[in-house]
Structure formats: C-alpha cells, structure tokens
Design a protein around this motif. Sequence first.
Motif, PDB file in Angstrom:
ATOM      1  N   ASP A 166       3.209  -2.887  -2.256  1.00 44.35           N
ATOM      2  CA  ASP A 166       4.251  -1.872  -2.408  1.00 44.35           C
ATOM      3  C   ASP A 166       3.728  -0.658  -3.182  1.00 44.35           C
ATOM      4  O   ASP A 166       4.047   0.485  -2.853  1.00 44.35           O
ATOM      5  CB  ASP A 166       5.454  -2.475  -3.145  1.00 44.35           C
ATOM      6  N   GLU A 167       2.934  -0.915  -4.212  1.00 46.98           N
ATOM      7  CA  GLU A 167       2.368   0.200  -4.990  1.00 46.98           C
ATOM      8  C   GLU A 167       1.404   1.024  -4.139  1.00 46.98           C
ATOM      9  O   GLU A 167       1.433   2.254  -4.163  1.00 46.98           O
ATOM     10  CB  GLU A 167       1.647  -0.350  -6.227  1.00 46.98           C
TER      11      GLU A 167
ATOM     12  N   ASN B  80      -3.421  -8.238  -1.018  1.00 47.57           N
ATOM     13  CA  ASN B  80      -2.432  -7.154  -1.086  1.00 47.57           C
ATOM     14  C   ASN B  80      -2.730  -6.048  -0.086  1.00 47.57           C
ATOM     15  O   ASN B  80      -1.804  -5.403   0.425  1.00 47.57           O
ATOM     16  CB  ASN B  80      -2.370  -6.596  -2.505  1.00 47.57           C
TER      17      ASN B  80
ATOM     18  N   THR C 268      -0.059  -4.104  -6.166  1.00 45.73           N
ATOM     19  CA  THR C 268       0.661  -4.743  -5.067  1.00 45.73           C
ATOM     20  C   THR C 268       0.647  -3.871  -3.818  1.00 45.73           C
ATOM     21  O   THR C 268       0.357  -2.663  -3.864  1.00 45.73           O
ATOM     22  CB  THR C 268       2.116  -5.009  -5.455  1.00 45.73           C
TER      23      THR C 268
ATOM     24  N   ALA D 281       1.542   1.332  -0.970  1.00 40.00           N
ATOM     25  CA  ALA D 281       2.326   2.001   0.070  1.00 40.00           C
ATOM     26  C   ALA D 281       2.963   3.287  -0.441  1.00 40.00           C
ATOM     27  O   ALA D 281       2.944   4.311   0.248  1.00 40.00           O
ATOM     28  CB  ALA D 281       3.391   1.053   0.608  1.00 40.00           C
ATOM     29  N   VAL D 282       3.540   3.243  -1.634  1.00 38.43           N
ATOM     30  CA  VAL D 282       4.177   4.442  -2.193  1.00 38.43           C
ATOM     31  C   VAL D 282       3.151   5.557  -2.354  1.00 38.43           C
ATOM     32  O   VAL D 282       3.377   6.709  -1.970  1.00 38.43           O
ATOM     33  CB  VAL D 282       4.839   4.105  -3.555  1.00 38.43           C
TER      34      VAL D 282
ATOM     35  N   LYS E 269       2.946  -5.034   6.396  1.00 43.04           N
ATOM     36  CA  LYS E 269       4.318  -4.680   6.039  1.00 43.04           C
ATOM     37  C   LYS E 269       4.631  -3.214   6.288  1.00 43.04           C
ATOM     38  O   LYS E 269       5.744  -2.866   6.730  1.00 43.04           O
ATOM     39  CB  LYS E 269       4.546  -5.022   4.557  1.00 43.04           C
ATOM     40  N   TYR E 270       3.667  -2.345   6.017  1.00 39.98           N
ATOM     41  CA  TYR E 270       3.970  -0.909   6.058  1.00 39.98           C
ATOM     42  C   TYR E 270       3.363  -0.178   7.252  1.00 39.98           C
ATOM     43  O   TYR E 270       3.760   0.943   7.547  1.00 39.98           O
ATOM     44  CB  TYR E 270       3.521  -0.249   4.753  1.00 39.98           C
TER      45      TYR E 270
ATOM     46  N   LEU F 130      -0.254  -4.842   2.818  1.00 39.28           N
ATOM     47  CA  LEU F 130       0.001  -3.414   3.044  1.00 39.28           C
ATOM     48  C   LEU F 130      -0.065  -3.084   4.533  1.00 39.28           C
ATOM     49  O   LEU F 130       0.826  -2.420   5.083  1.00 39.28           O
ATOM     50  CB  LEU F 130      -1.030  -2.587   2.277  1.00 39.28           C
TER      51      LEU F 130
END
Length: 260
Positions: free
Chosen positions: A38-39, A73, A36, A41-42, A80-81, A77
Amino acid sequence: MLLAVDAGNTNVVFALLAEDGSIAARWRIATDPRRTADEYAVWLHQLLSLEGYARSDVTGVIIGTVVPRALHNLQVLARKYFGQEAMVAGQGAADWGIRLDVDEPHNVGADRVLNAIAGHAAYPGDLVVIDFGTATTFDVVDYDGAYKGGIIAPGINLSLDALVAAAAKLPRIAIEAPTDQTVIGRTTASQMLSGIYWGYVAMIEGLLARVKAEIGRPVTCIATGGLATLFQQHNLFDAVEPDLTIRGLALLHQRSHRPA
C-alpha cells in the motif's frame, strides 16, 4: 508498458519501459523490507500521474531483487494495484537463460546476473561489468555469455561510513571527483577524499589489470551504478551504462514472451 523493479540493498528502482524498450520514466526509493504494498502504491501512483501515466498503462511487471524480504510486498503491489502477476528474475518463465559457471550459482545476486545478461546482449566478446552500488562488484562474462565469477569489494559510501563511524574526529564528506590531480591532501577533508577517491581509482586499475591478465583475451569493461560517472574521466571503462540492470530485466521479460 513494462514496470521493471530493481530492488537493491540501498534503493529500489522502478522503471517504466515502452514497447520499443526505451525507458519512459524511472523512480527511486530507499529500500525498506518493511514497506508495504500500500505504501509503495501511494508513492508510485503519484509519480505515475506526474509523468502523465495511469496504473492501467502497466501491462507487465518484472522484479529483480537481492533483498528477499522485499519481494513479497512488491509482488502484492503488482497483483493488487496493477492487476499483474509479477515475474521474478531467475524464477519460472524468467529463468536466467545463461550458464552460471561458478561453484555456488544459487548465491549469485540477481543484479549481477541481470548485468551479465544485458552486457552480453549489447557488447560482444569477453566482458567485465563493474557495478558501483552498496558493494562495488566486478563480474566476468565469457564471450559465449556465461557468467564466470567476479569480485566483491566494499562500496564507496560503505567505506566512507565505516571510516567516519570508527574515527571520532573525522568529518562526514561528500563523495566527488577532486578538483585537481594531487593525491596529497592539505586538510583533513581533502585527505579523506583523496584516500577514498584515488584509493578506488587505484583499486579499479589494479583489479582490472589482474582480471584481464587472467582472462588472456581482449576484454570490454562496462561500468554501471550510481557512482560510475565519478570515475569516467579516467578512461577506466569502455562504456558507462547506468541502466544496465533495468535493461537486463527488460530482456528477461522479452525472452519469456517470445513464441516457442
């Protein structure tokens, strides 16, 4: 700074490029279409911090992918980020800008076109670009920059995986250059290495000779991909360019932002 994303079948490469086009940092993660935004991004945020950069340093994002399921995705990324609408290589403002002189232009992989763009920008005349990736591909680029077609062969690791999977008693070995020039192995492992390594040397030599004869003009051969340096010692290539696909992404982004 530009964040260039090359999503291949095996790995996704993220490269951070400065305004002068130099690569400030690069990172690699295994390709997984289920990963994802989010993954990503981290993972990416931590790596940016380790290199001394912040998310706000990224002012543009461009994506090239041969894995359609991974695209969404990666676009999320960027949005969103990083607060950016990612450009997608081959689409919209990031259209290829070169002629794909083949029967099925819509089926040519993004990485192969990007390699053609970057190769033509760096080397004049007719080119052959060999990319040692999941597949080993040979791409022919005309002196005017047109993509003329190529060859697709199984990649080195793919060939080795198939061999080990199909033969119960064969061990898994590391791909490396042999320590001597003999092709006659005296152990199972050395025989496998000889078959894979010298087999690929012979394939490259044979296919290059046929391609050059078919073109009928002087040809520059460029190698790229993670395993290209394995074969550099045999003078098979005129140059090794490990970042060719990333360079192609940067060129596309640069062209799209030129004044009309």
